[in-house]
Motif scaffolding. Structure first.
Motif, PDB file in Angstrom:
ATOM      1  N   PRO A 111       0.830  -1.205   0.000  1.00 18.34           N
ATOM      2  CA  PRO A 111       0.000   0.000   0.000  1.00 18.34           C
ATOM      3  C   PRO A 111       0.866   1.258   0.000  1.00 18.34           C
ATOM      4  O   PRO A 111       2.046   1.221   0.363  1.00 18.34           O
ATOM      5  N   ASP A 112       0.274   2.358  -0.401  1.00 22.76           N
ATOM      6  CA  ASP A 112       1.000   3.628  -0.433  1.00 22.76           C
ATOM      7  C   ASP A 112       1.625   3.950   0.915  1.00 22.76           C
ATOM      8  O   ASP A 112       2.732   4.493   0.979  1.00 22.76           O
ATOM      9  N   SER A 113       0.938   3.615   2.005  1.00 21.93           N
ATOM     10  CA  SER A 113       1.467   3.919   3.340  1.00 21.93           C
ATOM     11  C   SER A 113       2.798   3.211   3.575  1.00 21.93           C
ATOM     12  O   SER A 113       3.712   3.782   4.183  1.00 21.93           O
TER      13      SER A 113
ATOM     14  N   PHE B 234       6.191   8.939  -5.834  1.00 19.69           N
ATOM     15  CA  PHE B 234       5.901   9.269  -4.438  1.00 19.69           C
ATOM     16  C   PHE B 234       6.738  10.467  -4.003  1.00 19.69           C
ATOM     17  O   PHE B 234       7.896  10.621  -4.423  1.00 19.69           O
ATOM     18  N   ASP B 235       6.148  11.298  -3.153  1.00 20.97           N
ATOM     19  CA  ASP B 235       6.874  12.449  -2.616  1.00 20.97           C
ATOM     20  C   ASP B 235       8.153  11.977  -1.926  1.00 20.97           C
ATOM     21  O   ASP B 235       8.134  10.981  -1.191  1.00 20.97           O
ATOM     22  N   HIS B 236       9.217  12.677  -2.158  1.00 16.37           N
ATOM     23  CA  HIS B 236      10.519  12.469  -1.518  1.00 16.37           C
ATOM     24  C   HIS B 236      11.238  11.198  -1.963  1.00 16.37           C
ATOM     25  O   HIS B 236      12.256  10.840  -1.376  1.00 16.37           O
ATOM     26  N   ALA B 237      10.720  10.498  -2.973  1.00 20.53           N
ATOM     27  CA  ALA B 237      11.416   9.307  -3.467  1.00 20.53           C
ATOM     28  C   ALA B 237      12.691   9.703  -4.183  1.00 20.53           C
ATOM     29  O   ALA B 237      13.643   8.937  -4.243  1.00 20.53           O
ATOM     30  N   ILE B 238      12.716  10.916  -4.732  1.00 24.77           N
ATOM     31  CA  ILE B 238      13.907  11.421  -5.400  1.00 24.77           C
ATOM     32  C   ILE B 238      14.487  12.528  -4.542  1.00 24.77           C
ATOM     33  O   ILE B 238      13.774  13.442  -4.124  1.00 24.77           O
ATOM     34  N   SER B 239      15.766  12.414  -4.264  1.00 25.89           N
ATOM     35  CA  SER B 239      16.445  13.418  -3.459  1.00 25.89           C
ATOM     36  C   SER B 239      17.479  14.142  -4.308  1.00 25.89           C
ATOM     37  O   SER B 239      18.229  13.513  -5.041  1.00 25.89           O
TER      38      SER B 239
ATOM     39  N   PHE C 193       7.456   3.963  -8.144  1.00 28.78           N
ATOM     40  CA  PHE C 193       8.077   4.362  -6.878  1.00 28.78           C
ATOM     41  C   PHE C 193       8.483   5.834  -6.921  1.00 28.78           C
ATOM     42  O   PHE C 193       8.329   6.563  -5.942  1.00 28.78           O
ATOM     43  N   LEU C 194       8.961   6.267  -8.068  1.00 26.31           N
ATOM     44  CA  LEU C 194       9.436   7.641  -8.196  1.00 26.31           C
ATOM     45  C   LEU C 194       8.320   8.672  -8.216  1.00 26.31           C
ATOM     46  O   LEU C 194       8.586   9.868  -8.144  1.00 26.31           O
TER      47      LEU C 194
ATOM     48  N   VAL D 282      16.439   0.540  -4.450  1.00 27.62           N
ATOM     49  CA  VAL D 282      16.393   0.039  -5.820  1.00 27.62           C
ATOM     50  C   VAL D 282      15.052  -0.676  -5.933  1.00 27.62           C
ATOM     51  O   VAL D 282      14.846  -1.721  -5.328  1.00 27.62           O
ATOM     52  N   TYR D 283      14.133  -0.057  -6.653  1.00 30.92           N
ATOM     53  CA  TYR D 283      12.756  -0.556  -6.703  1.00 30.92           C
ATOM     54  C   TYR D 283      12.515  -1.247  -8.041  1.00 30.92           C
ATOM     55  O   TYR D 283      12.464  -0.609  -9.086  1.00 30.92           O
ATOM     56  N   ASP D 284      12.369  -2.569  -7.988  1.00 32.57           N
ATOM     57  CA  ASP D 284      12.099  -3.369  -9.181  1.00 32.57           C
ATOM     58  C   ASP D 284      10.616  -3.195  -9.504  1.00 32.57           C
ATOM     59  O   ASP D 284       9.753  -3.700  -8.798  1.00 32.57           O
ATOM     60  N   ASN D 285      10.341  -2.465 -10.550  1.00 34.01           N
ATOM     61  CA  ASN D 285       8.972  -2.111 -10.909  1.00 34.01           C
ATOM     62  C   ASN D 285       8.421  -2.996 -12.032  1.00 34.01           C
ATOM     63  O   ASN D 285       7.506  -2.608 -12.741  1.00 34.01           O
TER      64      ASN D 285
END
Length: 90
Positions: free
Chosen positions: A41-43, A81-86, A78-79, A60-63
């Motif tokens: 889930p998103d949470s 989502f807020d703050h997934a990229i720094s 995954f990218l 490393v998110y295998d999508n």
């Protein structure tokens, strides 16, 4: 990071010892998970991002299976989502 049925095959981030988290450089994650088929889930993804940022861990998110929909809800990157990229490197 054992994936247990009692946790719906989600990583129990609280069970990862602090010293292990501080030594870790990356986590490889895959949801929908193969071979369990578990969806995160998103949470959980938000908690994963917070955990990784806190411990300076690259996720490393295998999508590969994001287009397989089990819950009726379209998959997300995954990218997205807020703050997934720094911008600071992690």
């Amino acid at each position: 990071m054992p994936l247990k049925a009692e946790n719906n095959y989600l990583i129990d981030l609280d069970a990862i010892p602090d010293d292990v988290a501080q030594k870790a450089k990356m986590m490889i994650v895959c949801y929908p998970n193969n071979p369990t088929g578990a969806c995160a889930p998103d949470s959980f993804i938000n908690d994963l991002i917070a955990f990784a940022r806190k411990n300076n861990i690259l996720v490393v998110y295998d999508n590969a299976y994001s287009d397989l929909v089990y819950t009726g809800v379209p998959g997300r990157s995954f990218l997205s989502f807020d703050h997934a990229i720094s911008r600071s490197g992690i």
